[in-house]
Design a protein around this motif. Sequence first.
Motif, PDB file in Angstrom:
ATOM      1  N   ARG A  54       0.835  -1.207   0.000  1.00 14.09           N
ATOM      2  CA  ARG A  54       0.000   0.000   0.000  1.00 14.09           C
ATOM      3  C   ARG A  54       0.867   1.254   0.000  1.00 14.09           C
ATOM      4  O   ARG A  54       0.548   2.225  -0.704  1.00 14.09           O
ATOM      5  N   VAL A  55       1.950   1.236   0.770  1.00 18.40           N
ATOM      6  CA  VAL A  55       2.859   2.390   0.779  1.00 18.40           C
ATOM      7  C   VAL A  55       3.344   2.671  -0.634  1.00 18.40           C
ATOM      8  O   VAL A  55       3.284   3.814  -1.122  1.00 18.40           O
ATOM      9  N   GLU A  56       3.782   1.641  -1.326  1.00 17.68           N
ATOM     10  CA  GLU A  56       4.309   1.831  -2.680  1.00 17.68           C
ATOM     11  C   GLU A  56       3.221   2.241  -3.662  1.00 17.68           C
ATOM     12  O   GLU A  56       3.470   3.021  -4.589  1.00 17.68           O
ATOM     13  N   GLN A  57       2.008   1.754  -3.442  1.00 14.44           N
ATOM     14  CA  GLN A  57       0.889   2.160  -4.287  1.00 14.44           C
ATOM     15  C   GLN A  57       0.613   3.654  -4.115  1.00 14.44           C
ATOM     16  O   GLN A  57       0.430   4.371  -5.107  1.00 14.44           O
ATOM     17  N   VAL A  58       0.574   4.124  -2.879  1.00 13.64           N
ATOM     18  CA  VAL A  58       0.329   5.544  -2.611  1.00 13.64           C
ATOM     19  C   VAL A  58       1.431   6.396  -3.227  1.00 13.64           C
ATOM     20  O   VAL A  58       1.160   7.406  -3.894  1.00 13.64           O
ATOM     21  N   VAL A  59       2.673   5.991  -3.027  1.00 13.47           N
ATOM     22  CA  VAL A  59       3.804   6.749  -3.579  1.00 13.47           C
ATOM     23  C   VAL A  59       3.723   6.777  -5.108  1.00 13.47           C
ATOM     24  O   VAL A  59       3.916   7.831  -5.729  1.00 13.47           O
ATOM     25  N   ARG A  78       9.412  12.328  -1.725  1.00  6.70           N
ATOM     26  CA  ARG A  78      10.059  12.581  -0.431  1.00  6.70           C
ATOM     27  C   ARG A  78       9.047  13.104   0.590  1.00  6.70           C
ATOM     28  O   ARG A  78       9.028  12.648   1.740  1.00  6.70           O
ATOM     29  N   LEU A  79       8.216  14.050   0.175  1.00  2.00           N
ATOM     30  CA  LEU A  79       7.211  14.601   1.086  1.00  2.00           C
ATOM     31  C   LEU A  79       6.225  13.520   1.536  1.00  2.00           C
ATOM     32  O   LEU A  79       5.896  13.411   2.720  1.00  2.00           O
ATOM     33  N   ILE A  84       3.837   9.510   5.160  1.00  5.98           N
ATOM     34  CA  ILE A  84       3.462   8.114   5.369  1.00  5.98           C
ATOM     35  C   ILE A  84       4.145   7.566   6.614  1.00  5.98           C
ATOM     36  O   ILE A  84       3.501   6.887   7.430  1.00  5.98           O
ATOM     37  N   ASP A  85       5.427   7.859   6.792  1.00  2.00           N
ATOM     38  CA  ASP A  85       6.123   7.397   7.996  1.00  2.00           C
ATOM     39  C   ASP A  85       5.473   7.953   9.252  1.00  2.00           C
ATOM     40  O   ASP A  85       5.294   7.234  10.242  1.00  2.00           O
ATOM     41  N   TRP A  86       5.104   9.228   9.215  1.00  2.00           N
ATOM     42  CA  TRP A  86       4.412   9.836  10.360  1.00  2.00           C
ATOM     43  C   TRP A  86       3.071   9.137  10.594  1.00  2.00           C
ATOM     44  O   TRP A  86       2.709   8.835  11.743  1.00  2.00           O
ATOM     45  N   SER A  87       2.361   8.869   9.526  1.00  2.00           N
ATOM     46  CA  SER A  87       1.048   8.218   9.630  1.00  2.00           C
ATOM     47  C   SER A  87       1.175   6.814  10.212  1.00  2.00           C
ATOM     48  O   SER A  87       0.375   6.410  11.065  1.00  2.00           O
ATOM     49  N   ILE A  88       2.170   6.078   9.763  1.00  2.00           N
ATOM     50  CA  ILE A  88       2.375   4.720  10.269  1.00  2.00           C
ATOM     51  C   ILE A  88       2.741   4.757  11.754  1.00  2.00           C
ATOM     52  O   ILE A  88       2.238   3.950  12.543  1.00  2.00           O
ATOM     53  N   ALA A  89       3.584   5.691  12.135  1.00  3.11           N
ATOM     54  CA  ALA A  89       3.927   5.830  13.560  1.00  3.11           C
ATOM     55  C   ALA A  89       2.675   6.152  14.373  1.00  3.11           C
ATOM     56  O   ALA A  89       2.487   5.623  15.474  1.00  3.11           O
ATOM     57  N   ARG A  90       1.814   6.988  13.839  1.00  2.00           N
ATOM     58  CA  ARG A  90       0.554   7.327  14.520  1.00  2.00           C
ATOM     59  C   ARG A  90      -0.325   6.079  14.667  1.00  2.00           C
ATOM     60  O   ARG A  90      -0.902   5.840  15.725  1.00  2.00           O
TER      61      ARG A  90
END
Length: 97
Positions: A54-59, A78-79, A84-90
């Motif tokens: 899903r991460v790669e699909q969004v990117v 990059r943005l 996404i990293d912030w969202s996953i941490a959340r």
Amino acid sequence: MTRPADCADMADLRAAIDALDADLVTLLTRRAAFIDRAAELKSRNRLPARIDDRVEQVVGNVRKLAAAQGLDPDLVERLWREMIDWSIAREETALQA
């Protein structure tokens, strides 16, 4: 919406940028609410916070959108990866609760 060419001076330009920034914060706030809902659904379905496909699909999606609109896809990637990293941490915080 004001176009850059509609800005007569730097004050107009800055006001337009400030308005766009406010819109972006509103959109990011909405996106965070969807992330919170994703965490609820992932918890219920025993899914991990990070789903690499899903991460790669969004990117990939945002890179295509950026390119189609004349924006640097590398910058957008990059943005989005940061967001996404912030969202996953959340999500991980919510899943551990």
